[in-house]
Scaffold this motif. Structure first.
Motif: not given
Length: 118
Positions: A25-34, A66-67, A71-76
């Motif tokens: 999930x994290x790897x598919x999130x563009x903001x996290x990846x960047x 990025x924290x 957190x948003x990615x985790x909740x989703x």
């Protein structure tokens, strides 16, 4: 572990499977990846195991903004889970365990990690 590193662990029978799911999930999130480097951490096998086991996800973040994204990615991701695993976020000496997906807990994570990085 550096000050900008967050380690994420999970407990339970399906911990490895859930960690792998959240990692994907994290790897598919563009903001996290960047803005973060995401990797899996493995532990050596126990006597009764045939191979290594997934122990944690490690994120190296560029900044405290990025924290909030984490957190948003985790909740989703958590919203998509039928079973909600107990998750531990660790940054340096600070450790926060999430057992519920309430807004107050998420605010605590953001605020604590933000203060810890200052």
């Amino acid at each position: 572990m550096t000050a900008n590193t967050i380690r994420i662990g999970m407990n339970g029978e399906e911990a490895g499977k859930e960690l792998q799911s959240f990692y994907n999930w994290l790897r598919s999130d563009e903001d996290i990846r960047q803005h973060a480097r995401v990797s899996l951490q493995w532990r050596p096998p126990q006597e009764s195991e045939m191979g290594t086991a997934l122990e944690a996800i490690e994120l190296v973040l560029n900044n405290s903004f990025e924290v909030a994204n984490l957190t948003l990615a985790y909740l989703a991701w958590r919203y998509t889970r039928r079973e909600k695993p107990k998750v531990t976020f660790k940054r340096g000496d600070l450790e926060i365990t999430v057992e519920r997906d309430d807004e107050e807990t998420m605010k605590k994570i953001i605020q604590s990690f933000k203060e810890d990085s200052e």
